[in-house]
Design a protein around this motif. Structure first.
Motif, PDB file in Angstrom:
ATOM      1  N   MET A  79       0.745  -1.011   0.463  1.00 17.78           N
ATOM      2  CA  MET A  79      -0.334  -0.348  -0.167  1.00 17.78           C
ATOM      3  C   MET A  79       0.898   0.783   0.027  1.00 17.78           C
ATOM      4  O   MET A  79       1.662   1.456   0.794  1.00 17.78           O
ATOM      5  CB  MET A  79      -0.636   0.247   1.066  1.00 17.78           C
ATOM      6  CG  MET A  79      -1.635   1.282   1.292  1.00 17.78           C
ATOM      7  SD  MET A  79      -3.037   0.874   2.732  1.00 17.78           S
ATOM      8  CE  MET A  79      -4.008   2.107   2.216  1.00 17.78           C
ATOM      9  N   SER A  80       0.393   2.694  -1.136  1.00 21.42           N
ATOM     10  CA  SER A  80       1.776   3.663  -1.073  1.00 21.42           C
ATOM     11  C   SER A  80       0.920   4.790   0.462  1.00 21.42           C
ATOM     12  O   SER A  80      -0.537   4.624   0.192  1.00 21.42           O
ATOM     13  CB  SER A  80       1.409   3.823  -2.636  1.00 21.42           C
ATOM     14  OG  SER A  80       0.220   4.436  -2.894  1.00 21.42           O
ATOM     15  N   PHE A  81       1.708   5.130  -0.151  1.00 16.27           N
ATOM     16  CA  PHE A  81       1.696   6.919   0.763  1.00 16.27           C
ATOM     17  C   PHE A  81       1.287   7.938  -0.506  1.00 16.27           C
ATOM     18  O   PHE A  81       2.483   8.255  -0.868  1.00 16.27           O
ATOM     19  CB  PHE A  81       2.926   7.199   1.829  1.00 16.27           C
ATOM     20  CG  PHE A  81       2.052   8.510   2.350  1.00 16.27           C
ATOM     21  CD1 PHE A  81       1.009   8.609   3.373  1.00 16.27           C
ATOM     22  CD2 PHE A  81       3.134   9.318   1.857  1.00 16.27           C
ATOM     23  CE1 PHE A  81       1.655   9.722   4.571  1.00 16.27           C
ATOM     24  CE2 PHE A  81       2.907  10.666   2.904  1.00 16.27           C
ATOM     25  CZ  PHE A  81       2.113  10.535   4.030  1.00 16.27           C
ATOM     26  N   ASP A  82      -0.202   7.933  -0.189  1.00 16.99           N
ATOM     27  CA  ASP A  82      -0.328   8.943  -1.237  1.00 16.99           C
ATOM     28  C   ASP A  82      -0.204  10.700  -1.315  1.00 16.99           C
ATOM     29  O   ASP A  82      -1.341  10.569  -0.302  1.00 16.99           O
ATOM     30  CB  ASP A  82      -2.173   8.803  -2.080  1.00 16.99           C
ATOM     31  CG  ASP A  82      -1.363   7.234  -2.435  1.00 16.99           C
ATOM     32  OD1 ASP A  82      -0.109   6.540  -3.009  1.00 16.99           O
ATOM     33  OD2 ASP A  82      -2.561   6.432  -2.673  1.00 16.99           O
ATOM     34  N   LEU A  83       0.145  11.583  -2.405  1.00 16.23           N
ATOM     35  CA  LEU A  83      -0.306  12.905  -2.008  1.00 16.23           C
ATOM     36  C   LEU A  83      -0.316  13.122  -3.007  1.00 16.23           C
ATOM     37  O   LEU A  83      -0.269  13.721  -4.156  1.00 16.23           O
ATOM     38  CB  LEU A  83       1.178  13.807  -1.389  1.00 16.23           C
ATOM     39  CG  LEU A  83       2.408  13.140   0.210  1.00 16.23           C
ATOM     40  CD1 LEU A  83       2.723  13.125  -0.154  1.00 16.23           C
ATOM     41  CD2 LEU A  83       0.860  12.978   1.679  1.00 16.23           C
TER      42      LEU A  83
END
Length: 257
Positions: free
Chosen positions: A1-5
């Motif tokens: 799971m990615s960390f999205d901005l």
């Protein structure tokens, strides 16, 4: 799971958190006529910010990947970017999430950008961006978008939320800018029908009877009020103020403070 901005250029049409959310919805349809893996077609601001990011978080793929440098970069520092003309959707490894977040915050003003942390509802950063907030009779101050406020308006006359002027439901809405609440705000509450003692005993109801809705606006330290006939008109008034940032004509309002 990615960390999205989601990073966006601070333009004239991005004034509020509602504008940011609306722009994100449009952006993620990926309908722009451009290659989202390329800076070609991006604004000067987005291009400059992206190249700065590449120094610390190189692109994982796309036209700007530098294979000869990837061997010297730790894998968790590689980032996935989707480039639009005025925005960038960024995905980072969770192991560098805090570092990426803090780094972007540190260069926001230098590149005239804003950022939405998609892991944290309402975490929108950027100078002078107005953040929509609200509270009700049962909630504390909190970030909101128009959809949540609209749902709260739809239930404002339910008996679960309030039954009288002494025990009333209400919604108060305002904007916060640069960490400070603005003085102007709007609020509403049902105009409950007064019930006599005998009427309460012999006429048990499973819903409130109301005469309309009281809408109030604070402007320049003065509070104005008007009675709104129905919920549809109340919703239009509140949406205009929250979404379009349009002040109502208060010439027919009663000044109460």
């Amino acid at each position: 799971m990615s960390f999205d901005l989601f990073v966006f250029e601070r333009r004239e049409d991005i004034r509020t958190s509602e504008d940011v959310i609306r722009f994100l919805e449009i952006f993620t349809k990926y309908s722009e006529n451009k290659d989202y893996n390329s800076l070609l077609g991006c604004s000067d601001i987005i291009s400059a910010w992206s190249r700065k990011m590449f120094e610390k978080f190189p692109p994982l793929n796309g036209k700007h990947t530098l294979p000869n440098k990837l061997a010297f970069v730790e894998e968790n520092y590689l980032a996935d970017y989707s480039f639009g003309k005025y925005g960038v959707y960024c995905s980072f490894s969770p192991s560098v999430a805090e570092e990426a977040l803090n780094y972007i915050i540190s260069i926001l003003d230098e590149y005239n950008i804003g950022m939405y942390n998609l892991q944290n509802y309402g975490a929108i950063y950027g100078k002078d961006i107005e953040i929509l907030k609200y509270k009700t009779e049962s909630t504390e101050d909190m970030f909101s978008d128009w959809n949540n406020i609209q749902m709260s308006v739809q239930t404002i006359d339910s008996i679960e939320r309030g039954t009288s002027h002494c025990n009333n439901a209400f919604i108060t809405v305002w904007f916060e800018k640069n960490g400070k609440s603005e003085k102007n705000y709007i609020q509403c509450t049902p105009n409950y029908e007064k019930k006599g003692f005998m009427k309460n005993i012999f006429n048990k109801r499973n819903k409130n009877i109301i005469k309309g809705y009281l809408f109030e606006i604070m402007k320049e330290d003065e509070l104005y009020q008007i009675e709104v006939e129905n919920k549809n008109n109340l919703t239009k008034l509140m949406k205009s103020w929250c979404v379009n940032r349009k002040e109502p004509d208060i010439s027919s309002y009663k000044k109460i403070l």
